[in-house]
Write a protein that holds these residues in place. Structure first.
Motif, PDB file in Angstrom:
ATOM      1  N   PRO A 170       0.816  -1.224   0.000  1.00  0.00           N
ATOM      2  CA  PRO A 170       0.000   0.000   0.000  1.00  0.00           C
ATOM      3  C   PRO A 170       0.853   1.278   0.000  1.00  0.00           C
ATOM      4  O   PRO A 170       0.548   2.246  -0.695  1.00  0.00           O
ATOM      5  CB  PRO A 170      -0.841  -0.114   1.273  1.00  0.00           C
ATOM      6  N   GLY A 221     -10.211  -4.041  -6.000  1.00  0.00           N
ATOM      7  CA  GLY A 221      -9.725  -3.470  -4.752  1.00  0.00           C
ATOM      8  C   GLY A 221      -8.479  -2.651  -4.996  1.00  0.00           C
ATOM      9  O   GLY A 221      -7.938  -2.608  -6.109  1.00  0.00           O
ATOM     10  N   ARG A 222      -8.027  -2.034  -3.959  1.00  0.00           N
ATOM     11  CA  ARG A 222      -6.832  -1.201  -4.045  1.00  0.00           C
ATOM     12  C   ARG A 222      -5.673  -1.988  -4.646  1.00  0.00           C
ATOM     13  O   ARG A 222      -5.390  -3.102  -4.215  1.00  0.00           O
ATOM     14  CB  ARG A 222      -6.491  -0.715  -2.643  1.00  0.00           C
ATOM     15  N   CYS A 246      -6.748   0.925  -9.515  1.00  0.00           N
ATOM     16  CA  CYS A 246      -7.668   1.226  -8.415  1.00  0.00           C
ATOM     17  C   CYS A 246      -6.805   1.614  -7.221  1.00  0.00           C
ATOM     18  O   CYS A 246      -5.874   0.888  -6.852  1.00  0.00           O
ATOM     19  CB  CYS A 246      -8.514   0.000  -8.092  1.00  0.00           C
ATOM     20  N   ILE A 247      -7.108   2.770  -6.624  1.00  0.00           N
ATOM     21  CA  ILE A 247      -6.346   3.208  -5.456  1.00  0.00           C
ATOM     22  C   ILE A 247      -7.267   3.383  -4.242  1.00  0.00           C
ATOM     23  O   ILE A 247      -7.004   4.163  -3.349  1.00  0.00           O
ATOM     24  CB  ILE A 247      -5.537   4.495  -5.745  1.00  0.00           C
ATOM     25  N   GLY A 248      -8.339   2.621  -4.233  1.00  0.00           N
ATOM     26  CA  GLY A 248      -9.314   2.684  -3.145  1.00  0.00           C
ATOM     27  C   GLY A 248     -10.653   3.086  -3.698  1.00  0.00           C
ATOM     28  O   GLY A 248     -11.237   2.380  -4.497  1.00  0.00           O
ATOM     29  N   ASP A 249     -11.113   4.272  -3.313  1.00  0.00           N
ATOM     30  CA  ASP A 249     -12.403   4.738  -3.815  1.00  0.00           C
ATOM     31  C   ASP A 249     -12.257   5.568  -5.089  1.00  0.00           C
ATOM     32  O   ASP A 249     -13.207   6.157  -5.564  1.00  0.00           O
ATOM     33  CB  ASP A 249     -13.146   5.533  -2.738  1.00  0.00           C
TER      34      ASP A 249
END
Length: 133
Positions: free
Chosen positions: A8, A88-89, A106-109
């Motif tokens: 992350p 997902g992230r 994708c980096i989260g939302d």
């Protein structure tokens, strides 16, 4: 590909480092942006076989044509797509842009995508397909 324990942090640092890097065919286009992001999280460069093969839009289109298009390329690297809602992230997603389909992370939302002048952010709802990393 196995992600590093600190993936992350590595992903966040990668996106921040690329925030203002301009688009460039064969160096900083959507496919290589995603491959560079995957390499930052895993240490494996899934784009190694395509690096140096093109430096123009025409060359990129040839590589895409030979590998099943943008979706085909992602599937070749990561396996079958999954429903976008399961992204997902750190996963790869497909988005529509005015220029056509593009790969992004994708980096989260949100989704981080290579844009003309640097990273562009889109809502996660913009994902049309997804692949697990």
């Amino acid at each position: 590909m196995q992600r590093f324990e600190d993936w992350p942090t590595r992903l966040a640092e990668f996106v921040e480092a690329r925030r203002e890097r301009a688009f460039s065919w064969g160096e900083s286009d959507c496919a290589l942006f995603v491959c560079d992001g995957i390499e930052s999280m895993t240490g494996t460069d899934p784009g190694e076989r395509w690096r140096g093969l093109y430096s123009t839009e025409k060359g990129a289109r040839r590589v895409l044509r030979d590998n099943g298009g943008v979706s085909g390329l992602a599937t070749l690297i990561l396996g079958p797509p999954v429903v976008p809602a399961s992204a997902g992230r750190g996963d790869v997603v497909l988005i529509d842009t005015p220029e056509g389909n593009a790969l992004a992370l994708c980096i989260g939302d949100r989704i981080a995508a290579q844009g003309v002048g640097g990273i562009e952010f889109h809502p996660i709802a913009a994902a049309k397909a997804a692949w697990k990393v």
